[in-house]
Design a protein around this motif. Sequence first.
Motif, PDB file in Angstrom:
ATOM      1  N   ARG A 170      21.434 -40.481   3.975  1.00  0.00           N
ATOM      2  CA  ARG A 170      23.088 -39.996   3.970  1.00  0.00           C
ATOM      3  C   ARG A 170      23.604 -40.896   5.066  1.00  0.00           C
ATOM      4  NH1 ARG A 170      23.090 -34.901   6.312  1.00  0.00           N
ATOM      5  NH2 ARG A 170      21.710 -34.936   7.110  1.00  0.00           N
ATOM      6  N   ASP A 183      22.288 -42.642  -5.662  1.00  0.00           N
ATOM      7  CA  ASP A 183      22.539 -41.976  -3.928  1.00  0.00           C
ATOM      8  C   ASP A 183      21.501 -44.428  -3.713  1.00  0.00           C
ATOM      9  OD1 ASP A 183      21.187 -41.249  -2.344  1.00  0.00           O
ATOM     10  OD2 ASP A 183      20.227 -39.684  -3.163  1.00  0.00           O
ATOM     11  N   SER A 188      28.019 -44.476  -7.067  1.00  0.00           N
ATOM     12  CA  SER A 188      27.458 -43.181  -7.313  1.00  0.00           C
ATOM     13  C   SER A 188      26.285 -42.784  -7.335  1.00  0.00           C
ATOM     14  CB  SER A 188      28.690 -42.616  -8.377  1.00  0.00           C
ATOM     15  OG  SER A 188      27.701 -42.845  -9.616  1.00  0.00           O
TER      16      SER A 188
END
Lengths: 109, 882
Positions: free
Chosen positions: B534, B530, B528
Amino acid sequence: MAQRADLLQGTLDLLILKTLLLGPLHGWAISKRLRQLSSEVLNVGQGSLYPALYRLEDKGWISAAWGTSDEGRRAKIYTLTAKGKKQLAAERSAWRNFSTAVNQVLHAT
Amino acid sequence: MTSWHSRLARRLRALFRAREVDRELDAEIRLHVELETEELMQRDGLTREEARRRALVAFGGVERYRESHRDARGVNWMEELTRNLRFAVRSLRRAPAFTAAATIVLALGIGAAVAIFTVIDAVMLRPLPYSHAERLVEVLPGQNANIALADALGQGTPALAASTGLSIWDLTLTGQGEAAVIETQCADAAFFDVFGVKPFLGRPFRADERDLSRSDVVVLSYGLWQRRFGGDPSVIGRRIALDGNGHRMRTVIGVMPRGFTAPLAPPGSDIEAWAPLSRPPGETIATDSSWYVNHIVGRLRAGATVATAASQIRTTMERLSGTYPAYVDAEVARTAGAMSLLDSMVGDVRTPLLIMLAAVGLVLLLACANLANLLLARGERRRQEFAVRAALGAGRRRLVRDQLVESFVLALVGGVAGVVVARVVLSAVGVGELSGLPRVAALSLDWRVLVFAAGICALCVLAFGLLPALRASSGELKTHLGAGTRSAGPTRYGRRVGFALIAAETAIAMVLVTGAALLLSSLRALASVDPGMRVDHVLATRLEPPSESYGGQRGVRFYEELLGRLRALPGVAQAGAVQLLPFTHNNWAFPYLAEDHAPGKAGRLPAASFRVVTPGYFRAVGVPVLRGRDVEAGDRADAPAVGLINHAMAEQLWPGERAVGKVIRLFGNRPFTVIGVVGDVHQHALRDAPDPEMYVPLAQFPVTGMVVMVRARGEPSTVLPDVRRTIQSVGNDVPIADMRPLSAVLDQSLARERFFTSILSFFGILALTLGAVGVYGVMAYAVGARRGEFSLRMALGATASGVMRAALATGLAPLAAGLAVGVLAAFATTRLLAGLLYGVGPMDPRVVVAAALVLIAVAVVAIGVPVRRAGRSDPVQALRTD
């Protein structure tokens, strides 16, 4: 029970070695010689003779070879080895000590 | 005379040629009886028949005699063993459910242990595939080393007979079929001495091939030679187009022996060629602008130790820091040293692997506990049989031995099944790709693994067999003769052992489940994080165009055209390129001097990660430009030099100030103006904090090899054929080195964590299952055996719930004790996991509580089912059966 068997077995071993000290013999001759030497008193159970022979051979005290007997038959002939002679001497003195001790106890009173 | 070997020979003869020996014996007996008969006939004048009869009587039973003779021969124990084995197999076959359960439990436990040990064997125990590999050491300078520094370290270390720097380059092979990227290991001429290898064909590097002008040579791997050159020996001396690291063409001077594996190759790489490390002559540590070497490996002289080498290396580094204070930090020099090559290759996975081994040991212990329990229960059921056998004269030793032989047969069957399970699992699961572990490419079950498996089986026999065997044959057997088929209940002893088993299994399961839960929550915390970009919908394609046709601005134009065409594809939203694949350990770090900052003492410059990007890269991978602007098409070679830095670097250099507009000098002499600040990216690993980073436009810092990032509108795989076609149409001589979704690259960076986590989770689940089965077994047996008592109580007016409470109480007490011990043990052992954990402490109370709750839930089911059965005892029915 086990102890009694050991004593007998040890004694039988000693007797066989002693018998073979006089020269190589086959199984039946050993049993006969044992009887003669003990003036027919010791009639060795023949069933226990051969296992004893095998055991002694395994320990290297006697050696066995197929040959011809005095009667001219094929027989397995047992001979005392050098190691066996040493063992015989050791067992004889052990036996002597033991029987002396037994005698002392028996005649103590 | 009769030494042990001739005695052994006699024994073996007696065993394997029993017929012959028996025949000799018969002959001896026959002779004896004949001679005795003749003697009796002569002496006592008996008839032959009578004499023979007496002779036989005097001899005693011939059969009995033969038996005792065989005993003296030492044959019987072997015969008896075979008989015992046969007996055990028969009695196991009579109880197929028990045998199947035991075999499955054992196969799982032993299989898991053997599989883990196979991996450990391959990674840690097997020697490296080089001659006298124990003398290989990795030189650890404590800082990045250029070739000149690597040389100085080799020369300054008398303990080393030879040493070589190592680095890896992607070279581009053209003109031999389809263009291809060849991963090439660059090394010194001493490489061949260090690793004790001679080329299969041709010659090794010469010392003068270090010189940049003479280093255009290459040694091919056997595989590459076979695949691309048809195994043609005349390839030696031929010039081939193998482009990169300063040369476009190289002369093939040799072929490596078949099966030679490149040392220190990163996992997943496939080194297929060797080229000299080269640099311009006459450079010093200060002026050598060659690339850093990745590793320095040396071979110890005979008699030298790693410790001597390490102290010599430290001394050399300290001396060099006096001569080149700007390049060798005196403080870092004190941390320099050396390590055995095997240690340095496996050092960071040793602890997790040993933890896995310990975990599998616990699983095996659970399996053994379960089996012991099964055997105990079976022993209780068979007490009647033992009592009868004891009454018939079987000694206690005999009963124990029979039981142990049965356990031995079980362990043997379970062990063989376990090895098969391990084999199947290892070949079905690509451990190499999954784990990211070094040296696991070819896992095989070698003799070490088999010895381990045999040892495990032997331990299992003792662990699960001895107690039940002693128990089954102990003491009050006689009482069982008198007892009916259904006794009043398990003996107190049986109950105590059963409840001790519940407690032990609960404790072991608690430790394993806690460990698994810790790793799972750590992996969740990691996943989790980041990453800073993306990664979904992005296809990453690594290209290695040959520098001959794509060097300098030609490469810039190639990528410009390629990206333009890619953006025009219908399924593509955005495209850009960067020179290094993120989430790998590939890194370029360059020294720089920033505005408002002075160089360190002795003119030392700080270094920061350095990446080359094209316009559109940040948009394609979703890295936000926080301030200022992105790289644009207008930032050409002849335009003012510009660059971006990441947030971490901006905060470090100019906290609270505007970074945009400041000037940074690369290498202290190539200035660029900061035009923007971008978000931080976890470039190397999610668990590491982002490094300070600089980004410059490709047009102003041309390199040929780039990773093209394409953001697709749908799944990345949908655009893959179009992307491939477009690349080929723009440059048909450009090889594709690697093509995968960026999310897969990110996943791969977590491979090791995921591998260890899934293994420990699997063990946790196995522990829960085995524990549950064990607890259920003990409880079901205890309740079943007390059914008479329960029925009696109900007949006397007890309610079902009262009976259930009584049954429950007997199970809950050992469960609670086991939990308490398990929690303490977990606290003591999970500390070992600390190095593997991210975002969760080794004693995180939430995790421990969660693990305990899971365990309690499973245990309650395992206890509850038999307890409910107790509540359903029918007072009439149960009383009638006895």
